[in-house]
Scaffold this active site. Structure first.
Site, PDB file in Angstrom:
ATOM      1  NE  ARG A 128      -2.359 -36.601  16.704  1.00 47.06           N
ATOM      2  CZ  ARG A 128      -1.713 -36.516  15.541  1.00 47.06           C
ATOM      3  NH1 ARG A 128      -1.291 -35.348  15.104  1.00 47.06           N
ATOM      4  NH2 ARG A 128      -1.470 -37.599  14.829  1.00 47.06           N
ATOM      5  CB  CYS A 178       6.130 -39.880   9.363  1.00 44.77           C
ATOM      6  SG  CYS A 178       5.417 -41.526   9.309  1.00 44.77           S
ATOM      7  NE  ARG A 215      -5.993 -38.627  10.059  1.00 48.12           N
ATOM      8  CZ  ARG A 215      -5.487 -39.578   9.297  1.00 48.12           C
ATOM      9  NH1 ARG A 215      -6.251 -40.224   8.425  1.00 48.12           N
ATOM     10  NH2 ARG A 215      -4.206 -39.891   9.366  1.00 48.12           N
ATOM     11  CE1 TYR A 257      -7.719 -38.091  19.270  1.00 50.05           C
ATOM     12  CE2 TYR A 257      -7.266 -38.029  16.922  1.00 50.05           C
ATOM     13  CZ  TYR A 257      -6.822 -38.001  18.227  1.00 50.05           C
ATOM     14  OH  TYR A 257      -5.486 -37.849  18.480  1.00 50.05           O
ATOM     15  CG  ASP A 263      -1.120 -31.797   9.706  1.00 45.08           C
ATOM     16  OD1 ASP A 263      -0.394 -32.807   9.645  1.00 45.08           O
ATOM     17  OD2 ASP A 263      -2.355 -31.857   9.647  1.00 45.08           O
ATOM     18  CE  LYS A 302      -4.208 -33.819   8.373  1.00 44.15           C
ATOM     19  NZ  LYS A 302      -3.702 -34.601   9.424  1.00 44.15           N
ATOM     20  CG  HIS A 306      -0.456 -34.764   5.396  1.00 42.42           C
ATOM     21  ND1 HIS A 306      -0.284 -36.093   5.736  1.00 42.42           N
ATOM     22  CD2 HIS A 306      -0.708 -34.127   6.560  1.00 42.42           C
ATOM     23  CE1 HIS A 306      -0.428 -36.234   7.049  1.00 42.42           C
ATOM     24  NE2 HIS A 306      -0.674 -35.062   7.567  1.00 42.42           N
ATOM     25  CB  SER A 311      -0.555 -39.494  10.099  1.00 42.83           C
ATOM     26  OG  SER A 311      -1.444 -38.902   9.201  1.00 42.83           O
TER      27      SER A 311
HETATM   28  P1  GTP Z   1       0.698 -35.775  12.108  1.00 44.97           P
HETATM   29  O1  GTP Z   1       0.352 -34.654  13.042  1.00 44.97           O
HETATM   30  O2  GTP Z   1       0.023 -37.068  12.499  1.00 44.97           O
HETATM   31  O3  GTP Z   1       0.467 -35.467  10.683  1.00 44.97           O
HETATM   32  O4  GTP Z   1       2.234 -36.159  12.364  1.00 44.97           O
HETATM   33  P2  GTP Z   1       3.661 -35.459  12.137  1.00 44.97           P
HETATM   34  O5  GTP Z   1       4.197 -35.845  10.802  1.00 44.97           O
HETATM   35  O6  GTP Z   1       3.607 -34.014  12.461  1.00 44.97           O
HETATM   36  O7  GTP Z   1       4.554 -36.255  13.211  1.00 44.97           O
HETATM   37  P3  GTP Z   1       5.403 -35.744  14.462  1.00 44.97           P
HETATM   38  O8  GTP Z   1       6.414 -34.693  14.126  1.00 44.97           O
HETATM   39  O9  GTP Z   1       4.467 -35.393  15.546  1.00 44.97           O
HETATM   40  O10 GTP Z   1       6.230 -37.062  14.854  1.00 44.97           O
HETATM   41  C1  GTP Z   1       5.630 -38.251  15.240  1.00 44.97           C
HETATM   42  C2  GTP Z   1       6.588 -39.137  15.980  1.00 44.97           C
HETATM   43  O11 GTP Z   1       7.803 -39.317  15.242  1.00 44.97           O
HETATM   44  C3  GTP Z   1       6.963 -38.597  17.347  1.00 44.97           C
HETATM   45  O12 GTP Z   1       6.855 -39.624  18.303  1.00 44.97           O
HETATM   46  C4  GTP Z   1       8.378 -38.151  17.174  1.00 44.97           C
HETATM   47  O13 GTP Z   1       9.097 -38.235  18.369  1.00 44.97           O
HETATM   48  C5  GTP Z   1       8.917 -39.064  16.071  1.00 44.97           C
HETATM   49  N1  GTP Z   1       9.982 -38.394  15.271  1.00 44.97           N
HETATM   50  C6  GTP Z   1       9.887 -37.176  14.686  1.00 44.97           C
HETATM   51  N2  GTP Z   1      11.041 -36.833  14.052  1.00 44.97           N
HETATM   52  C7  GTP Z   1      11.883 -37.871  14.236  1.00 44.97           C
HETATM   53  C8  GTP Z   1      13.240 -38.120  13.821  1.00 44.97           C
HETATM   54  O14 GTP Z   1      13.893 -37.319  13.152  1.00 44.97           O
HETATM   55  N3  GTP Z   1      13.774 -39.320  14.189  1.00 44.97           N
HETATM   56  C9  GTP Z   1      13.064 -40.235  14.933  1.00 44.97           C
HETATM   57  N4  GTP Z   1      13.676 -41.365  15.253  1.00 44.97           N
HETATM   58  N5  GTP Z   1      11.794 -40.014  15.351  1.00 44.97           N
HETATM   59  C10 GTP Z   1      11.211 -38.861  15.013  1.00 44.97           C
HETATM   60  C1  SPV Z   2      -2.865 -36.822  11.058  1.00 44.13           C
HETATM   61  O1  SPV Z   2      -3.350 -37.920  11.421  1.00 44.13           O
HETATM   62  O2  SPV Z   2      -2.223 -36.697   9.994  1.00 44.13           O
HETATM   63  C2  SPV Z   2      -3.030 -35.636  11.924  1.00 44.13           C
HETATM   64  C3  SPV Z   2      -3.965 -35.721  13.053  1.00 44.13           C
HETATM   65  O3  SPV Z   2      -2.439 -34.603  11.666  1.00 44.13           O
HETATM   66  S1  SPV Z   2      -5.622 -35.577  12.578  1.00 44.13           S
HETATM   67  O4  SPV Z   2      -6.032 -34.179  12.682  1.00 44.13           O
HETATM   68  O5  SPV Z   2      -6.439 -36.392  13.498  1.00 44.13           O
HETATM   69  O6  SPV Z   2      -5.816 -36.003  11.211  1.00 44.13           O
HETATM   70 MN    MN Z   3      -1.363 -34.760   9.678  1.00 41.35          MN
END
Ligand code: GTP
Ligand code: SPV
Ligand code: MN
Length: 584
Positions: free
Chosen positions: A368, A256, A75, A203, A281, A212, A232, A254
């Protein structure tokens, strides 16, 4: 696939589609039905054009590899605008442009941009088709990749169109990939018109307009008018060994950890717990007649971060994407399988399809997967419940190497609004820009709130007033590091230990320890069975450094200065109360 408007299409929709076609001049128009035949035909088309590469059919059946333009991999917040009539209504949290100026600019970009291309009309529903909490949209796009992603991410096609025809209104989104030139890229939102225009990016959040753009920016604006919240947040269901069922929402910025927490696999040392995913999400929250806060997941699929997804970290996700998945910007093995950092070995090709060089990363850090929610082994069927699920807890969190402890509980809803507003996190690859810089990301909504944050926080306080049985509010941080930069907390499945503590608090089974920032676990109350975690590390994870928090509060108040003219009095009160507790 239909090239004329289906019989019964609402006149206002046909008119808009005709207007757009006159402007963009596509070779043909396709009204998407969402059928499997349509999906097969579009997939075949992308394979023929070379945009899709079929993956190993034995290990990844019906799955495809797609690479983005290297300038179009995340984004782009600085190119994302909220176009309210008055600049002040968009707030300092958004980039603003006057609606008339934005429309002139976009008309120039869209003029003739679909010459030689196909224009797809995608009717979609955000939320279960029959839910009163759901909302409808139509995205017009010239990208077949977007159509195939939207088919996974939303309830797309005929069923949605029928609802739109009946209701006669929906959110309208116009998208063209253009030339993918960041200089000619704009993602415009006109909240009062429920209108989105996106040009120059293919993207994720820039192009899949149901996600979003609609389900957060436009929906947050609608929610304020109609008395609900678009957030979110992930949604999960948790059953304790005693058989108590709870639903939890969590907002993390995002990349996290939302997808990971939403699919959490209980550690073997915690038998009896079951966990189901409702969403990963986005959540729409509405006070119910019973005084509880009810939530739906408006999406039907996951657009999840691939790097770091392994059998060890997220077994459910790893299994879920073994088929029927679109992979964007991952690397490839010599066996034609997707590869990313965290997996064993080394790939043959990097995410751009070049031979993998000496040094990684080989997958793009924001690579992704797109996959239907129903393929998730931990999929919770409540995701289809038109009433949604009642929330027991809301969790806020961010990625912070220091300061924020593993977990704390807000004193009540209003304090919880301050806890949400104070979320800060180190930036990730999900947005274009520098990675690892601490920034304030209130409610994890900094890039997604379609109006002034001051009004948004007031709306949160107002929602709280309608709740006689509000969810408890917590804050977590899985990302605390030691001096060597190593994570102090194991994270992933072990995060259930923190959820367990929350559930015990909710069920009023344990006391907490009061600190100036909120209520915290007594060390003995955090379940460490089967976990090797030194007492000293736990002490560090649960420490509250009052001096550091005083400084944090000063920084927070400074971050809130731009919002001062619309800062809710209740927020001021919460800040003062926190200051008093820290000084007391
Ligand atoms: P968006 O789709 O961007 O909104 O992200 P999200 O919040 O769904 O993030 P996601 O769960 O995909 O995690 C992103 C990154 O954080 C990945 O590389 C994970 O491996 C890492 N991660 C997730 N949970 C943990 C955790 O509990 N500990 C650590 N150290 N890393 C984590
Ligand atoms: C984020 O960036 O928080 C996502 C991926 O979940 S996107 O759909 O590109 O916003
Ligand atoms: Mn997101």
């Amino acid at each position: 696939m239909q090239t004329t408007a289906p019989i019964g299409t609402h006149a206002s929709l046909t008119q808009w589609v005709n207007e757009v076609a006159t402007l963009t001049q596509p070779d043909q128009i396709v009204w998407c039905t969402g059928s499997e035949a349509e999906q097969r035909a579009l997939t075949e088309q992308l394979v023929q054009s070379g945009e899709f590469r079929p993956l190993n059919p034995t290990h990844y059946p019906n799955s495809y590899w797609y690479k983005s333009d290297p300038k179009d991999v995340a984004r782009t917040e600085h190119l994302t605008f909220v176009c309210t009539e008055r600049r002040e209504d968009a707030g300092p949290n958004n980039v603003w442009m006057a609606p008339a100026e934005a429309k002139t600019k976009m008309a120039g970009l869209f003029a003739g941009c679909m010459k030689g291309r196909t224009m797809y009309v995608i009717p979609y529903c955000m939320g279960p088709l029959q839910s009163p909490l759901s909302r409808y949209g139509v995205e017009i796009t010239d990208s077949a990749y977007v159509v195939l992603n939207m088919r996974i991410m939303t309830r797309m096609g005929t069923g949605a169109l029928e609802r739109i025809n009946r209701e006669g209104q929906c959110v309208r989104g116009l998208h063209s990939t253009g030339e993918l030139d960041p200089e000619r890229r704009f993602i415009m939102h006109y909240p009062h018109e429920h209108l989105i225009m996106s040009f120059g990016s293919g993207y994720g959040g820039n192009a899949l307009l149901g996600k979003k753009c609609h389900a957060l920016r436009i929906a947050s604006y609608q929610g304020r008018e109609e008395g609900w919240l678009a957030e979110h947040m992930l949604l999960l269901g948790l059953t304790s060994p005693e058989g108590q069922r709870h639903y939890v929402a969590a907002a993390f910025p995002s990349a996290c950890g939302k997808t990971n927490l939403a699919m959490l696999l209980p550690p073997e040392s915690m038998p009896g717990w079951t966990m189901t995913t409702i969403g990963d999400d986005i959540a729409w929250l509405q006070p119910g007649a019973d005084g509880r806060l009810w939530a739906i997941n408006p999406e039907a699929g996951y657009f999840g971060v691939a790097p770091g997804t392994t059998l060890k970290t997220n077994r459910n996700a790893f299994k879920m994407i073994k088929g029927n998945t679109i992979f964007t910007n991952v690397a490839l093995t010599d066996n034609n399988e997707p590869w990313w950092e965290g997996m064993d070995g080394k790939p043959a090709l990097d995410w751009q399809g070049r031979p993998a060089g000496e040094h990684g990363p080989y997958a793009h850090p924001n690579a992704r997967f797109t996959v239907a929610a129903t393929h998730n082994p931990s999929y919770g069927p409540e995701a289809e419940d038109p009433h949604g699920v009642p929330l027991s807890a809301i969790i806020f969190g961010g990625r912070r190497a220091s300061l924020a402890p593993l977990v704390y509980e807000a004193l009540d809803w209003n304090h919880g609004v301050l806890v949400g507003a104070s979320v800060a996190s180190e930036t990730t690859a999900a947005i274009t820009g520098q990675v690892g810089v601490l920034r304030r990301d209130p409610m994890a909504m900094k890039p997604f709130c379609g109006y002034h944050f001051g009004d948004y926080w007031q709306h949160w306080f107002n929602i709280g007033q309608k709740l006689t049985r509000p969810p408890k509010v917590f804050h977590v941080n899985w990302f605390r590091q030691n001096a060597q930069g190593k994570f102090l907390w194991p994270g992933f499945g072990d995060n259930l230990r923190v959820l367990e503590w929350m559930i015990k608090r909710i069920d009023q089974r344990i006391e907490a320890h009061a600190t100036p920032i909120g209520l915290m676990p007594k060390a003995a109350d955090l379940n460490r069975t089967g976990l090797t975690l030194d007492d000293s590390v736990l002490t560090e994870l649960l420490a509250v450094d009052t001096d550091a928090w005083k400084q944090e509060l000063t920084v927070l108040e400074n971050d809130l200065v731009p919002y001062a003219d619309r800062l809710p009095p209740q927020m001021r009160h919460q800040l003062d109360a926190l200051r008093a507790r820290l000084q007391g």
